[in-house]
Design a protein around this motif. Structure first.
Motif, mmCIF file in Angstrom:
data_model
loop_
_atom_site.group_PDB
_atom_site.id
_atom_site.type_symbol
_atom_site.label_atom_id
_atom_site.label_comp_id
_atom_site.label_asym_id
_atom_site.label_seq_id
_atom_site.Cartn_x
_atom_site.Cartn_y
_atom_site.Cartn_z
ATOM 1 N N VAL A 169 5.469 5.694 -2.590
ATOM 2 C CA VAL A 169 6.781 5.517 -3.208
ATOM 3 C C VAL A 169 6.692 5.571 -4.724
ATOM 4 N N ASP A 170 5.771 4.794 -5.319
ATOM 5 C CA ASP A 170 5.696 4.711 -6.780
ATOM 6 C C ASP A 170 4.674 5.668 -7.379
ATOM 7 N N SER A 171 4.137 6.584 -6.557
ATOM 8 C CA SER A 171 3.025 7.386 -7.054
ATOM 9 C C SER A 171 3.523 8.529 -7.940
ATOM 10 N N VAL A 172 2.602 9.069 -8.731
ATOM 11 C CA VAL A 172 2.926 10.136 -9.665
ATOM 12 C C VAL A 172 2.120 11.365 -9.311
ATOM 13 N N VAL A 173 2.789 12.505 -9.181
ATOM 14 C CA VAL A 173 2.051 13.730 -8.900
ATOM 15 C C VAL A 173 2.374 14.830 -9.899
ATOM 16 N N TYR A 209 7.283 3.934 -11.280
ATOM 17 C CA TYR A 209 6.309 4.982 -11.638
ATOM 18 C C TYR A 209 4.932 4.386 -11.866
ATOM 19 N N ASP A 210 4.698 3.251 -11.252
ATOM 20 C CA ASP A 210 3.488 2.494 -11.557
ATOM 21 C C ASP A 210 2.479 2.596 -10.420
ATOM 22 N N GLY A 211 2.694 3.536 -9.480
ATOM 23 C CA GLY A 211 1.783 3.608 -8.332
ATOM 24 C C GLY A 211 0.568 4.462 -8.623
ATOM 25 N N ALA A 212 0.065 5.070 -7.569
ATOM 26 C CA ALA A 212 -1.134 5.877 -7.709
ATOM 27 C C ALA A 212 -0.849 7.102 -8.566
ATOM 28 N N ILE A 216 0.841 -1.201 0.000
ATOM 29 C CA ILE A 216 0.000 0.000 0.000
ATOM 30 C C ILE A 216 0.873 1.247 0.000
ATOM 31 N N ALA A 217 1.910 1.227 0.845
ATOM 32 C CA ALA A 217 2.798 2.390 0.909
ATOM 33 C C ALA A 217 3.502 2.589 -0.424
ATOM 34 N N ASN A 218 3.932 1.496 -1.041
ATOM 35 C CA ASN A 218 4.581 1.591 -2.357
ATOM 36 C C ASN A 218 3.659 2.223 -3.375
#
Lengths: 264, 665
Positions: free
Chosen positions: B71-75, B204-207, B65-67
């Motif tokens: 960690v992998d999220s894009v903003v 780069y595959d997170g939220a 979940i944290a990843n």
């Protein structure tokens, strides 16, 4: 409980005067709980300054009788006058009488969410409309009189039973009542706490308060009462001064009752 | 065998006389952190195993979940391009790893296979084939998206060295050729070369929080006028100031802060809707009440705090003028019915920045204005600051005189001398306010924003807060009604509670939004949002009533009797004795109802109100943002969690605070 513990030291007889003024008058009063006839033709006249002890076996209607005096119970027949005001359905009369009649309960019934001081000032502030400071000063005076001023800022839940009952007495006194009703004030207490409450009550009697007290503390009755009333089956069976009542009971049932409670 | 009374032996051999035993420290390992751990987490074999298993499970849940979320999220970026770039690169890696050359080489037509084996082989081979054949086009998609992102200048810095190293643009034709010629080893080699790109993609595959970022305003306020966003913001900040004094009894300056809390709902209503609450007849009534109250200390000498009321009497003319004439889009009393049209002159424009030269405006010609045929208006504009200075000085001077008198600082003679002047000041300042106000008539009014534009968190919070504030008092009244000795009151309460509790909230909302207008007379209509609010509040009240009734029943009869015996009336008894105790007992139930109500606001979507959840749903069906439902729903869920969890924690705090020692009675 043994009856003859010395609960008081003062010999204050001269101060305990009875006046001619009638405080409570009950005439031909009946009460039913549904079909059950709890009080039968009660006649009672209480003068100002009298200390009356009501005793009798359980279920004899003692508590119901004194609860009728401040309308916690409603009588169905007969008349009750308190300080000259008749108890009817009129809410104004009831409110007036309740302001003048204090009551102390077997289970104290202190308000657990309020401090001791707030318990004592609640009614003076909201019923008598006293300013808060005045009410608090008066409350402290009465708490001193029942000898627990140091507990004023505690909650009832933090006090012992005897202390709670003394707070309850102070709470009633804060309303400056003319009459005090005691409904078995010591029955829910541990033996060692009974005397502190009785001492308070004796002191109150000595100050000339009109008192009606349902209790089985015969020592207290001997010491303080000027009249003892024996009830059974919803009727007043015998009514006499303590001396005669204890030493020379007239009625058979009184004799039986006294022999039972004085046995030990 | 009788022990000597003064010789009680101890473990360590020492002896103490009875009653003389000293206080010793507790044995080691029973207190402090170690003691707590040993006592609670590792107290026995089963407990130890359970603790370890829980820790492992927590690890397995929390890390992914944290990843994903952090960690992998894009903003970065304004749209989905960077997110898509990451997702495509990650997919390239996933497909490459999933491709199994052995499966690809299988022959379903080979001899010696049973029908079942053949079928399985065919499935495996087809899966491998589609991965193999699809890989060039996937790489092509990546390159397209990369080109787009590069054009927009949004390529993340971490991708540049990877592109440098992998050079996917050169690999693409090679891969296409390898696939075309069915050259599996060559393709595998290219897959290997693509791996760094895939590894970057994985990070780069997170939220994709860009979707939340882009739609944040919509999530917060729905379609609230975009040029008026300061209003919900100010209302929200005001809420942060208004709520704490209500929640925390120990707050410094609480009595003063409570005034703000009391005024807040009206201010918030005005801010959010732009409609003044005290409009129309209500304003007239309030104004008359103010004047009546002002006369009271002179008419009724027995009044308590009479001298203090003097201050109010002094303020009354100004208050009345303000109520009658000021602070509305339209003045209540129609002094402006007659208007004269005029062109804005340069002088006028200079004074009032809202006017432009040459603009046609209508000047009011009320009784005052008619006298001066509109010149007062111009005069007023020119003198505008002067108006307020004169008004302010007069007003303050009079107020000072009154306050001195009330405080007892002014002597009898001083007061008698000042009295006519004070009366004049009160009336004159009111007149000046009136005149000045004719000029600045609509400077204080806001544009009206219809509730049909409200949405998102704004709609959710308004519904939740109004429901919460309304449901508790209504619920208490219903609970008392249900226990009343009066049969009519009791029957009505029971009927209401049982009816409302007996139907789903959706039914009530439908009733209010669809059915109710059918019963109302033609042309009469009130706000859909308001109707939904009333529906939600009444629904929660019915539940609240039963919760409160539970508390009332838990109060011993002795409490009622003690209060009666002290002469408290029914309402005082309830307010001072019974309810404080009953409500304290049912705090968990009350907060439970609050939380339920807050979450039930999501049902508003069903009658077409764009609440928080509906914004998420509409985002998911927006063609620009398809495929980000995890992000939107998790965002909405997190907001709800924050509110509900806060309420829950507050209830625990409150319970602890109200604990007054053990032993009821």
């Amino acid at each position: 409980m043994s009856d003859s513990q010395s609960h008081t030291t003062a010999q204050a007889e001269p101060r305990m005067q009875v006046s001619d003024e009638v405080a409570i008058e009950i005439r031909n009063m009946h009460k039913w709980f549904g079909e059950f006839h709890v009080l039968k033709n009660i006649n009672l006249k209480v003068h100002k300054g009298e200390r009356i002890v009501v005793c009798g076996p359980s279920g004899s209607g003692k508590s119901t009788l004194i609860r009728c005096i401040n309308r916690l119970e409603q009588h169905q027949k007969g008349d009750i006058f308190v300080s000259g005001v008749e108890l009817t359905d009129d809410i104004k009369n009831i409110a007036e009488i309740r302001r003048e009649v204090g009551m102390v309960f077997q289970h104290f019934n202190l308000f657990p969410h309020l401090t001791v001081l707030d318990n004592c000032t609640l009614a003076p502030i909201w019923v008598r409309k006293l300013p808060k400071r005045e009410a608090e000063e008066a409350a402290m005076k009465y708490l001193e009189r029942v000898r627990i001023p140091e507990q004023a800022h505690k909650f009832p839940g933090q006090l012992s039973g005897g202390q709670q009952q003394r707070v309850a007495i102070a709470r009633s006194l804060c309303m400056n009542p003319e009459i005090m009703l005691f409904d078995e004030p010591t029955s829910a207490l541990d033996p060692e706490m009974i005397s502190e409450v009785l001492d308070t009550m004796v002191a109150l009697a000595e100050s000339g308060m009109t008192m009606i007290c349902v209790t089985h503390e015969m020592g207290f009755a001997r010491k303080v009462a000027n009249r003892v009333i024996f009830m059974d089956g919803g009727e007043i069976i015998e009514e006499n001064d303590p001396e005669t009542f204890f030493n020379d009971p007239q009625n058979e049932r009184t004799q039986l009752f006294l022999s039972q409670i004085l046995q030990h | 065998m009788v022990m000597s009374e003064s010789q009680v032996p101890q473990d360590d051999g020492s002896t103490y006389a009875p009653g003389q035993h000293p206080d010793l420290p507790p044995p080691p390992g029973t207190v402090g952190l170690i003691g707590w751990l040993r006592g609670n987490l590792f107290s026995g074999p089963i407990n130890t195993v359970a603790t370890l298993v829980t820790l492992v499970l927590l690890y397995l849940v929390i890390v992914p979940i944290a990843n994903w979320a952090v960690v992998d999220s894009v903003v970065t970026g304004e749209d989905r391009r960077v997110c898509d770039l990451g997702r495509t690169s990650a997919l390239i890696g996933e497909n490459a790893r999933a491709f199994d050359p052995e499966h690809y080489a299988l022959d379903p037509g080979a001899e010696g296979l049973t029908a079942r084996q053949a079928a399985r082989v065919r499935v495996e081979q087809m899966a491998a084939r589609s991965l193999f054949l699809g890989s060039p086009s996937l790489l092509g998609v990546f390159l397209d998206r990369y080109a787009q992102t590069e054009q927009a200048g949004l390529v993340p810095d971490s991708l540049l060295p990877v592109m440098e190293q992998v050079r996917p643009a050169e690999l693409a034709p090679q891969l296409a050729e390898a696939v075309e010629t069915d050259n599996v080893p060559a393709a595998l080699e290219i897959y290997d070369e693509l791996m760094p790109l895939a590894a970057w993609g994985d990070s780069y595959d997170g939220a994709c929080w860009v979707v939340i970022k882009q739609r944040f305003t919509l999530f917060m306020v729905g379609f609230y006028d975009r040029d008026q966003l300061w209003r919900p913001l100010v209302a929200f900040l005001g809420l942060l100031i208004a709520v704490p004094p209500l929640l925390f009894a120990g707050m410094p300056q609480r009595p003063r802060a409570l005034w703000f809390s009391a005024a807040y709902p009206f201010v918030a209503y005005w801010l959010l809707t732009g409609v003044e609450l005290a409009h129309g007849p209500l304003r007239l009534l309030l104004g008359l009440l103010v004047l009546l109250a002002a006369v009271a200390p002179f008419a009724w000498s027995g009044l308590t705090a009479r001298s203090r009321l003097l201050v109010f009497s002094y303020l009354a003319p100004v208050l009345a003028v303000a109520l009658f004439f000021a602070f509305g889009p339209e003045p209540l009393v129609g002094f402006e019915q007659a208007r004269i049209a005029t062109e804005v002159t340069p002088q006028m424009a200079e004074v009032n920045s809202r006017l432009t030269v040459g603009q046609n405006i209508a000047l009011p010609t009320g009784p005052v204005d008619q006298i001066f045929s509109g010149r007062l208006y111009l005069l007023g504009l020119a003198l505008s600051p002067l108006w307020w200075m004169i008004f302010g000085a007069l007003f303050l001077w009079g107020l000072r005189a009154v306050l001195r008198q009330v405080a007892g600082q002014a002597g009898e003679a001083e007061w008698r001398a000042a009295r006519p002047a004070v009366v004049a000041a009160a009336l004159l300042s009111a007149m000046i306010l009136f005149a000045g106000n004719q000029i600045s008539q609509d400077t204080l009014s806001l544009s009206v924003v219809g509730t049909d534009k409200w949405g998102g968190l704004l709609a959710t919070m308004v519904t939740g807060l109004v429901g919460i504030t309304a449901s508790l008092p209504i619920g208490i009244l219903l609970a008392l009604g249900r226990r009343s000795r009066l049969p009519v009151v009791r029957a009505l309460s029971v009927a209401f509670i049982e009816t409302v509790r007996g139907v789903p909230l959706i039914t009530i909302l439908f009733m209010s939004s669809v059915m109710l207008p059918l019963f109302l007379p033609e042309g009469m209509n009130f706000d859909k949002f308001l109707r939904a609010l009333i529906g939600v509040a009444l629904f929660a009240s019915a539940y609240m009533a039963e919760v409160v009734r539970g508390g009332l029943q838990a109060i011993p009869k002795g409490q009622y009797e003690a209060a009666d015996a002290l002469g408290l009336t029914y309402w005082k008894n309830m307010r001072l004795v019974v309810l404080p105790q009953a409500l304290k007992i049912v705090i968990p139930g009350i907060v439970n109802t609050f939380i339920g109500l807050f979450k039930d606001t999501t049902l508003l979507g069903i009658i077409g109100i764009l609440d928080l959840l509906q914004v998420a749903k509409s985002t998911n069906s927006d063609s620009n943002w398809i495929g980000f439902f995890q992000e939107t729903y998790i965002f909405v869920g997190a907001i709800f969690f924050v509110f509900c969890f806060t309420m829950s924690r507050y209830s625990i705090y409150l319970e602890k605070k109200l604990e007054t020692g053990h032993g009821r009675r």
